[in-house]
Design an enzyme around this catalytic site. Structure first.
Site, PDB file in Angstrom:
ATOM      1  N   ARG A  82       0.835  -1.215   0.000  1.00 14.80           N
ATOM      2  CA  ARG A  82       0.000   0.000   0.000  1.00 14.80           C
ATOM      3  C   ARG A  82       0.868   1.263   0.000  1.00 14.80           C
ATOM      4  O   ARG A  82       0.792   2.085  -0.911  1.00 14.80           O
ATOM      5  CB  ARG A  82      -0.945  -0.002   1.208  1.00 14.80           C
ATOM      6  CG  ARG A  82      -1.896  -1.182   1.183  1.00 14.80           C
ATOM      7  CD  ARG A  82      -2.878  -1.155   2.344  1.00 14.80           C
ATOM      8  NE  ARG A  82      -3.462  -2.465   2.531  1.00 14.80           N
ATOM      9  CZ  ARG A  82      -4.751  -2.713   2.729  1.00 14.80           C
ATOM     10  NH1 ARG A  82      -5.618  -1.745   2.791  1.00 14.80           N
ATOM     11  NH2 ARG A  82      -5.186  -3.945   2.905  1.00 14.80           N
ATOM     12  N   ASP A 211      -1.564 -16.295  -2.586  1.00 17.85           N
ATOM     13  CA  ASP A 211      -1.914 -15.578  -3.825  1.00 17.85           C
ATOM     14  C   ASP A 211      -0.804 -14.783  -4.534  1.00 17.85           C
ATOM     15  O   ASP A 211      -0.299 -15.163  -5.593  1.00 17.85           O
ATOM     16  CB  ASP A 211      -3.145 -14.680  -3.586  1.00 17.85           C
ATOM     17  CG  ASP A 211      -3.082 -13.817  -2.326  1.00 17.85           C
ATOM     18  OD1 ASP A 211      -2.021 -13.731  -1.698  1.00 17.85           O
ATOM     19  OD2 ASP A 211      -4.111 -13.218  -1.967  1.00 17.85           O
ATOM     20  N   GLU A 347     -10.545  -8.422  -6.707  1.00 12.10           N
ATOM     21  CA  GLU A 347      -9.872  -9.431  -7.540  1.00 12.10           C
ATOM     22  C   GLU A 347     -10.649  -9.806  -8.806  1.00 12.10           C
ATOM     23  O   GLU A 347     -10.041 -10.033  -9.865  1.00 12.10           O
ATOM     24  CB  GLU A 347      -9.552 -10.675  -6.711  1.00 12.10           C
ATOM     25  CG  GLU A 347      -8.449 -10.472  -5.666  1.00 12.10           C
ATOM     26  CD  GLU A 347      -8.887  -9.677  -4.436  1.00 12.10           C
ATOM     27  OE1 GLU A 347     -10.127  -9.550  -4.207  1.00 12.10           O
ATOM     28  OE2 GLU A 347      -8.013  -9.179  -3.697  1.00 12.10           O
TER      29      GLU A 347
END
Ligand code: DMJ
Length: 455
Positions: A82, A211, A347
């Site tokens: 981020r 992921d 996603e």
């Protein structure tokens, strides 16, 4: 989408300016990183949406108020994707060196997490003292996706600062993981022992905890101008492993999906919405090597997974996907028990965007529009957007969090889905896992000060 962005942003400005996130129902800010996550996560979206006055406000906050010398344990992964990713992308577009200097300060603080016997990072670090630790629930282990999702940001920064040493420890993670024996070729267990650097257990997932490690293999290869074949090889091995061991087809609708592997290596027929990024990953991997059989296979799989993930939304009464689904023979999928909520996650629309750009099939825009209509209908509160508690109930309540990734990812991917293809073209940029675009470096012969640390 731009209206939606401004609605959420203006409420954040009014009620939570400088906090990580807005709680729209309570009308106040919430801090969990203490690093103005919404401001930093929004910088490049403001730029892309041509909201330059707002960009300037955010830029000035970063310049004058954002301070990384904080005495607080923060997630290394979340801070990297981020804040570090957001600062790098803000530099990418504005070329304002203030962003690069801020990012450098943050990067050196995060690197303290790598002071371990194995050289692999711990999960959280105190940005002031450098003290790093792992959570007790992992039994002291580090997590695959967390250590495998820093390479783009640190390599970008190292290159633009002319300081290769900044990327060495982070890139060594890929080299280390490549050399470890794996229970299933091309699939990486979720937990890694930070003392001796070995895998712990055999669980495998393309959703939570796994992921973006897979995502960063192909994206690092693209980002470094397709010049480092070890990265492509690792990704191709993963793609073969996923195709062999994790892909199943549902009945009665013949939807293809990715399962997980439990401790003993048996398939667990569950799929997180988080794993819906995989369709886009396969399309990206295939489009960058168009002529071979693996590429044909993976483009087909990417398109099939995009369709499956769209169905996660389309089949729910609210038109919104749950946090995860489980698969049953004869009944396709159902929302997981205790997982019927939606957190404003991106996603699925990420995959629709990549499939739209790589195939040009307008159905991806149609699906994206349908999804946006559902989000706007059910997640909008009088004072910002929030997740919902039960996607199967059209009278459900909100979760009272306007996630920073809603601005960084969900709204950006939706906006780009309806923008000309030359706005952030995929042959010029890769998106970090928080959707911060970083310019591909394809005119550089990577010296040994980089390649020594990569596979
Ligand atoms: C984002 O912070 C990133 O995409 C991360 O990789 C996992 N997912 C969240 C949003 O769902």
């Amino acid at each position: 989408m731009r209206q939606g962005f401004l609605f959420g942003w203006n409420n954040y400005k009014q009620f939570a300016w400088g906090a990580d996130e807005l709680d729209p129902l309570a009308r106040r800010g919430k801090d969990w990183l203490g690093l103005a996550a919404t401001i930093v996560d929004s910088l490049d979206t403001l730029w892309i949406m041509d909201l330059k006055e707002e960009f300037k406000l955010a830029r000035d906050y970063v310049d004058k108020k954002l301070n990384f010398d904080t005495r607080k344990q923060v997630s290394v992964f979340e801070t990297c994707i981020r804040d570090l990713g957001g600062l790098c992308a803000a530099y990418e577009f504005s070329r304002d060196r203030m962003f690069l200097e801020k990012a450098e300060d943050l990067a050196y603080r995060l690197l303290k997490a790598f002071d371990t016997p194995s050289g692999l990072p711990r999960a959280s670090v105190d940005l002031h003292s450098g003290h790093a630790q792992n959570p007790s629930w992992t039994g002291g282990a580090s997590i695959l996706s967390e250590m495998g999702t820093m390479q783009l940001e640190f390599t970008y920064l190292a290159y633009h600062l002319g300081k290769p040493e900044l990327a060495a420890k982070v890139n060594s993670v890929f080299k280390h993981l490549d050399r470890l024996a794996k229970p299933h070729k091309g699939l990486y267990p979720l937990y890694v022992n930070v003392q001796d650097g070995s895998f712990r257990g055999g669980q495998v997932s393309l959703g939570a905890l796994g992921d973006s490690f897979y995502e960063y293999l192909i994206k690092m290869w693209l980002f470094t101008g397709k010049k480092l074949p070890g990265l492509r090889r690792m990704y191709d091995e993963c793609s073969d492993g996923i195709n062999d061991k994790l892909v199943f087809t549902s009945s009665p609708s013949s939807l293809r999906y990715v399962a997980e592997l439990n401790m003993g290596g048996a398939p667990h027929h569950k799929m997180d919405e988080l794993a819906c990024f995989v369709g886009g990953m396969f399309a990206l991997g295939a489009a960058s090597q168009p002529s071979n059989a693996r590429a044909q296979r993976d483009l087909r799989l990417g398109a099939d997974l995009a369709e499956t993930c769209y169905q996660f939304w389309h089949r729910m009464p609210t038109g919104i996907a749950p946090e995860l689904v489980t698969w049953q023979s004869g009944a396709d999928f159902q929302p997981g028990s205790n997982a019927r909520h939606y957190l404003l996650r991106p996603e699925t629309v990420e995959t629709l965007f990549v499939l739209w750009r790589t195939t040009g099939d307008p159905k991806y825009q149609d699906w994206g529009w349908e999804i946006w209509q559902s989000i706007d209908r059910y997640c909008k509160t009088p004072t910002g957007y929030a997740g919902i508690r039960d996607v199967t109930n059209t009278n459900t309540g909100h979760d009272d969090t306007q996630q920073s990734f809603f601005f960084a990812e969900t709204l950006k991917y939706l906006y780009l889905l309806f923008s000309p293809n030359d706005l952030i073209p995929l042959d010029k940029y890769v998106f970090n896992t928080e959707a911060h675009p970083l310019g591909i470096i394809d005119n550089y012969d990577w010296p040994s000060s980089y390649t020594d640390y990569l596979p």
